[in-house]
Scaffold this active site. Structure first.
Site, PDB file in Angstrom:
ATOM      1  N   GLY A  49      -7.722  -5.654  -4.365  1.00 23.73           N
ATOM      2  CA  GLY A  49      -7.437  -5.097  -3.121  1.00 23.73           C
ATOM      3  C   GLY A  49      -8.811  -4.612  -2.506  1.00 23.73           C
ATOM      4  N   GLN A  54     -14.301   0.654   2.269  1.00 25.08           N
ATOM      5  CA  GLN A  54     -15.261  -0.040   1.338  1.00 25.08           C
ATOM      6  C   GLN A  54     -15.976  -0.924   2.501  1.00 25.08           C
ATOM      7  OE1 GLN A  54     -12.272  -1.287  -1.611  1.00 25.08           O
ATOM      8  NE2 GLN A  54     -14.218  -1.505  -2.714  1.00 25.08           N
ATOM      9  N   CYS A 102     -14.310  -2.863  -9.252  1.00 25.94           N
ATOM     10  CA  CYS A 102     -14.201  -2.428  -8.110  1.00 25.94           C
ATOM     11  C   CYS A 102     -15.256  -3.181  -7.190  1.00 25.94           C
ATOM     12  CB  CYS A 102     -14.313  -1.055  -7.718  1.00 25.94           C
ATOM     13  SG  CYS A 102     -14.386  -0.596  -6.299  1.00 25.94           S
ATOM     14  N   LEU A 103     -15.009  -3.862  -6.155  1.00 33.74           N
ATOM     15  CA  LEU A 103     -15.844  -4.588  -5.442  1.00 33.74           C
ATOM     16  C   LEU A 103     -17.305  -3.575  -4.992  1.00 33.74           C
ATOM     17  CD1 LEU A 103     -13.867  -7.057  -3.084  1.00 33.74           C
ATOM     18  CD2 LEU A 103     -14.866  -7.433  -5.533  1.00 33.74           C
ATOM     19  N   HIS A 144      -5.402   2.671  -7.100  1.00 37.36           N
ATOM     20  CA  HIS A 144      -7.061   2.580  -7.029  1.00 37.36           C
ATOM     21  C   HIS A 144      -7.301   2.183  -5.483  1.00 37.36           C
ATOM     22  CE1 HIS A 144     -10.733   0.094  -8.247  1.00 37.36           C
ATOM     23  NE2 HIS A 144     -10.732   0.094  -7.194  1.00 37.36           N
ATOM     24  N   GLU A 145      -6.429   1.751  -4.616  1.00 37.40           N
ATOM     25  CA  GLU A 145      -6.927   1.703  -3.136  1.00 37.40           C
ATOM     26  C   GLU A 145      -6.527   2.810  -2.659  1.00 37.40           C
ATOM     27  OE1 GLU A 145      -8.672  -0.909  -2.535  1.00 37.40           O
ATOM     28  OE2 GLU A 145      -8.395  -1.808  -4.319  1.00 37.40           O
ATOM     29  N   HIS A 148      -9.652   5.157  -2.878  1.00 34.23           N
ATOM     30  CA  HIS A 148     -10.727   4.894  -2.033  1.00 34.23           C
ATOM     31  C   HIS A 148     -10.416   5.701  -0.473  1.00 34.23           C
ATOM     32  CE1 HIS A 148     -13.226   1.771  -4.016  1.00 34.23           C
ATOM     33  NE2 HIS A 148     -12.097   1.130  -4.273  1.00 34.23           N
TER      34      HIS A 148
HETATM   35 NI    NI Z   1     -12.298  -0.543  -5.432  1.00 38.61          NI
END
Ligand code: NI
Length: 182
Positions: A49, A54, A102-103, A144-145, A148
């Site tokens: 995701g 981000q 996570c990226l 998770h998303e 963010h």
């Molecule tokens: Ni993430």
């Protein structure tokens, strides 16, 4: 379409709350381009995701997709979804620990407790209402998303940091263990 630069932990943008998207703006080229770029960037880096936060854009938009992802080889498939103004409501008190990466926190994994069943309410890229029940890994990705978009990262949700691992060490010391336990 473009592959966007992903903010890494320490960039203040990751700690800001994203602004709600005016539904009337969803069809505009700017919003549609952002959605396309989020999808392309997520796929380029094998993310499960990606939230607009981000990529340095404080709008309540995230994309999710899990399809034979080399970073999550054992994860159940999640079809491509675009989440505009997502609201995630837990449907149970039950939480399950699971590995996340996570990226924005590259090369690391940690065990994160998440609700196993949530209601996801959002708009899609056509502005249509989405109201679904997400379970297990899909529920995890949604939590998770949306975190963010509210200025949080998975590290904030860990009960403690004792499982936080670099991917190389995680593969060596944790992954095998987990599979034995399962
Ligand atoms: Ni993430």
């Amino acid at each position: 379409m473009a592959i966007l630069k992903v903010a890494r932990l320490g960039h203040p943008v990751l700690r800001k709350v994203a602004e709600r998207v005016d539904p009337a703006s969803i069809p505009t080229p700017a919003v549609q381009r952002l959605i396309d770029d989020l999808i392309e960037t997520m796929r380029e880096y094998d993310g499960a995701g990606l939230a607009a936060t981000q990529v340095h854009t404080l709008k309540q938009i995230a994309v999710v997709e899990v399809l034979g992802n080399p970073r999550y080889p054992d994860a159940p498939a999640v079809p491509l979804m675009v989440l505009v103004n997502p609201i995630v409501t837990p449907l149970t008190d039950e939480m399950e620990e699971g590995w996340e990466g996570c990226l924005s926190v590259p090369d690391m994994r940690g065990m994160v407790p998440r609700f196993t069943s949530v209601r996801l309410q959002c708009l899609d890229r056509e502005g249509q209402t989405v109201d679904v029940i997400a379970k297990d890994f899909f529920a995890r990705v949604c939590q998770h998303e949306t975190d963010h978009l509210n200025g949080m990262v998975y590290l904030d949700r860990m009960r403690n940091l004792s499982t936080l691992s670099y991917v190389a060490e995680w593969n060596k010391h944790w992954l095998g263990l987990r599979e034995q336990d399962d």
